[in-house]
Design a protein around this motif. Structure first.
Motif, PDB file in Angstrom:
ATOM      1  N   PRO A  42       0.794  -1.228   0.000  1.00 20.99           N
ATOM      2  CA  PRO A  42       0.000   0.000   0.000  1.00 20.99           C
ATOM      3  C   PRO A  42       0.830   1.284   0.000  1.00 20.99           C
ATOM      4  O   PRO A  42       0.514   2.225  -0.719  1.00 20.99           O
ATOM      5  CB  PRO A  42      -0.832  -0.115   1.285  1.00 20.99           C
ATOM      6  CG  PRO A  42      -0.825  -1.569   1.625  1.00 20.99           C
ATOM      7  CD  PRO A  42       0.483  -2.092   1.140  1.00 20.99           C
ATOM      8  N   GLN A  43       1.877   1.357   0.805  1.00 21.88           N
ATOM      9  CA  GLN A  43       2.639   2.594   0.930  1.00 21.88           C
ATOM     10  C   GLN A  43       3.358   2.938  -0.364  1.00 21.88           C
ATOM     11  O   GLN A  43       3.298   4.074  -0.844  1.00 21.88           O
ATOM     12  CB  GLN A  43       3.637   2.478   2.095  1.00 21.88           C
ATOM     13  CG  GLN A  43       2.963   2.338   3.457  1.00 21.88           C
ATOM     14  CD  GLN A  43       3.971   2.256   4.582  1.00 21.88           C
ATOM     15  OE1 GLN A  43       5.188   2.143   4.358  1.00 21.88           O
ATOM     16  NE2 GLN A  43       3.481   2.295   5.817  1.00 21.88           N
ATOM     17  N   THR A  44       4.044   1.975  -0.943  1.00 23.22           N
ATOM     18  CA  THR A  44       4.768   2.234  -2.188  1.00 23.22           C
ATOM     19  C   THR A  44       3.804   2.562  -3.324  1.00 23.22           C
ATOM     20  O   THR A  44       4.073   3.438  -4.153  1.00 23.22           O
ATOM     21  CB  THR A  44       5.615   1.009  -2.569  1.00 23.22           C
ATOM     22  OG1 THR A  44       6.485   0.680  -1.479  1.00 23.22           O
ATOM     23  CG2 THR A  44       6.437   1.281  -3.817  1.00 23.22           C
ATOM     24  N   THR A  45       2.676   1.882  -3.371  1.00 28.84           N
ATOM     25  CA  THR A  45       1.688   2.141  -4.413  1.00 28.84           C
ATOM     26  C   THR A  45       1.136   3.553  -4.290  1.00 28.84           C
ATOM     27  O   THR A  45       0.928   4.246  -5.305  1.00 28.84           O
ATOM     28  CB  THR A  45       0.542   1.125  -4.327  1.00 28.84           C
ATOM     29  OG1 THR A  45       1.073  -0.204  -4.467  1.00 28.84           O
ATOM     30  CG2 THR A  45      -0.484   1.359  -5.421  1.00 28.84           C
ATOM     31  N   ALA A  46       0.888   4.020  -3.063  1.00 32.79           N
ATOM     32  CA  ALA A  46       0.376   5.373  -2.853  1.00 32.79           C
ATOM     33  C   ALA A  46       1.381   6.422  -3.319  1.00 32.79           C
ATOM     34  O   ALA A  46       1.002   7.459  -3.877  1.00 32.79           O
ATOM     35  CB  ALA A  46       0.037   5.575  -1.379  1.00 32.79           C
ATOM     36  N   LYS A  47       2.656   6.182  -3.114  1.00 31.81           N
ATOM     37  CA  LYS A  47       3.685   7.122  -3.565  1.00 31.81           C
ATOM     38  C   LYS A  47       3.807   7.145  -5.090  1.00 31.81           C
ATOM     39  O   LYS A  47       4.092   8.185  -5.684  1.00 31.81           O
ATOM     40  CB  LYS A  47       5.033   6.742  -2.951  1.00 31.81           C
ATOM     41  CG  LYS A  47       5.097   6.924  -1.434  1.00 31.81           C
ATOM     42  CD  LYS A  47       6.445   6.480  -0.898  1.00 31.81           C
ATOM     43  CE  LYS A  47       6.502   6.623   0.623  1.00 31.81           C
ATOM     44  NZ  LYS A  47       7.807   6.154   1.189  1.00 31.81           N
ATOM     45  N   ALA A  48       3.601   5.988  -5.708  1.00 26.59           N
ATOM     46  CA  ALA A  48       3.760   5.907  -7.170  1.00 26.59           C
ATOM     47  C   ALA A  48       2.513   6.334  -7.923  1.00 26.59           C
ATOM     48  O   ALA A  48       2.561   6.540  -9.132  1.00 26.59           O
ATOM     49  CB  ALA A  48       4.117   4.473  -7.565  1.00 26.59           C
ATOM     50  N   ALA A  49       1.381   6.499  -7.216  1.00 27.33           N
ATOM     51  CA  ALA A  49       0.114   6.815  -7.887  1.00 27.33           C
ATOM     52  C   ALA A  49       0.161   8.113  -8.686  1.00 27.33           C
ATOM     53  O   ALA A  49      -0.328   8.145  -9.826  1.00 27.33           O
ATOM     54  CB  ALA A  49      -1.009   6.853  -6.860  1.00 27.33           C
ATOM     55  N   PRO A  50       0.743   9.228  -8.174  1.00 24.17           N
ATOM     56  CA  PRO A  50       0.776  10.457  -8.977  1.00 24.17           C
ATOM     57  C   PRO A  50       1.570  10.302 -10.278  1.00 24.17           C
ATOM     58  O   PRO A  50       1.187  10.852 -11.315  1.00 24.17           O
ATOM     59  CB  PRO A  50       1.445  11.469  -8.041  1.00 24.17           C
ATOM     60  CG  PRO A  50       1.183  10.943  -6.666  1.00 24.17           C
ATOM     61  CD  PRO A  50       1.238   9.457  -6.807  1.00 24.17           C
ATOM     62  N   VAL A  51       2.652   9.551 -10.229  1.00 26.50           N
ATOM     63  CA  VAL A  51       3.453   9.335 -11.439  1.00 26.50           C
ATOM     64  C   VAL A  51       2.692   8.457 -12.417  1.00 26.50           C
ATOM     65  O   VAL A  51       2.668   8.718 -13.632  1.00 26.50           O
ATOM     66  CB  VAL A  51       4.808   8.695 -11.074  1.00 26.50           C
ATOM     67  CG1 VAL A  51       5.623   8.403 -12.337  1.00 26.50           C
ATOM     68  CG2 VAL A  51       5.583   9.602 -10.133  1.00 26.50           C
ATOM     69  N   ALA A  52       2.047   7.412 -11.917  1.00 30.29           N
ATOM     70  CA  ALA A  52       1.313   6.499 -12.786  1.00 30.29           C
ATOM     71  C   ALA A  52       0.141   7.182 -13.463  1.00 30.29           C
ATOM     72  O   ALA A  52      -0.267   6.791 -14.567  1.00 30.29           O
ATOM     73  CB  ALA A  52       0.823   5.298 -11.977  1.00 30.29           C
ATOM     74  N   GLY A  53      -0.414   8.234 -12.829  1.00 32.19           N
ATOM     75  CA  GLY A  53      -1.546   8.928 -13.406  1.00 32.19           C
ATOM     76  C   GLY A  53      -1.193  10.086 -14.307  1.00 32.19           C
ATOM     77  O   GLY A  53      -2.088  10.780 -14.792  1.00 32.19           O
ATOM     78  N   SER A  54       0.082  10.311 -14.568  1.00 28.44           N
ATOM     79  CA  SER A  54       0.512  11.435 -15.408  1.00 28.44           C
ATOM     80  C   SER A  54       0.312  11.122 -16.881  1.00 28.44           C
ATOM     81  O   SER A  54       0.156   9.967 -17.285  1.00 28.44           O
ATOM     82  CB  SER A  54       1.982  11.754 -15.137  1.00 28.44           C
ATOM     83  OG  SER A  54       2.803  10.657 -15.515  1.00 28.44           O
TER      84      SER A  54
END
Length: 212
Positions: A42-54
């Motif tokens: 969960p923690q790593t996914t939450a950090k990567a979410a803004p990049v993945a949504g660009s």
């Protein structure tokens, strides 16, 4: 007069194949992304979410979906090759007979269009057999990794639904493939049948003469 040119059959076929690969690839990439999220936590996914949504990530994801769609389609075709050959040999006694039927069908554009549409549906069903199996496993792993309520119930529903949809895609592929071979045999049998000259009413066919 309109300057627009009608779409050629080759262009239409190429467009259809592009869409097929993309449809399969999007599902495959989604499954891989879910597996990556389950592995990262969960923690790593939450950090990567803004990049993945660009926007750049979306472009890369679309390109990856097309490339991986080809891989998924070939993998599914390889996995089902034995069943496909058995279905073909039920209708055609040999590979050469099947090849001759395909050549005969190519002479009738209207039948080619119908056959291409059936093969398009077959390829999508074939690819999504693999996709739904992957999505089911990935969904179960996500539920196990993340803190969710009613986990046991959700795991059960996800597994049952995933297995049911995977089986549905397999049965659809099996039916479309078998029907396609049967229709090909029927259509080409009509095309290759010798022409019969109609007899006029009241006439009987002449008896061939033989040399003494």
């Amino acid at each position: 007069m309109s300057s627009a040119q009608p779409e050629t059959p080759a262009l239409a076929a190429a467009t259809a194949m592009f869409v097929e690969v993309l449809v399969v690839g999007i599902g495959f990439v989604t499954g891989l992304a879910m597996l990556a999220a389950a592995a990262a936590g969960p923690q790593t996914t939450a950090k990567a979410a803004p990049v993945a949504g660009s926007t750049p990530a979306a472009g890369v994801g679309l390109a990856a979906a097309y490339a991986l769609g080809i891989l998924a389609d070939r993998a599914a075709d390889k996995a089902l090759a034995r069943v496909r050959r058995r279905l073909r040999h039920t209708t055609f006694p040999s590979d050469s007979a099947y090849a001759q039927a395909r050549l005969a069908l190519a002479a009738v554009p209207s039948l080619v269009t119908l056959a291409d549409y059936a093969r398009s549906r077959m390829r999508i069903c074939r690819g999504w057999i693999l996709n739904t199996a992957l999505l089911t496993v990935a969904g179960d792993l996500l539920l196990l990794r993340y803190d969710v309520e009613h986990r046991t119930l959700l795991l059960t529903l996800t597994t049952i639904l995933g297995v049911a949809v995977t089986a549905g895609f397999y049965l659809s592929w099996h039916t479309i493939t078998a029907t396609g071979y049967r229709k090909l045999a029927q259509q080409t049998a009509t095309l290759t049948a010798p022409a019969q000259l109609p007899l006029q009413q009241g006439n009987t066919p002449a008896t061939p003469t033989t040399a003494d």
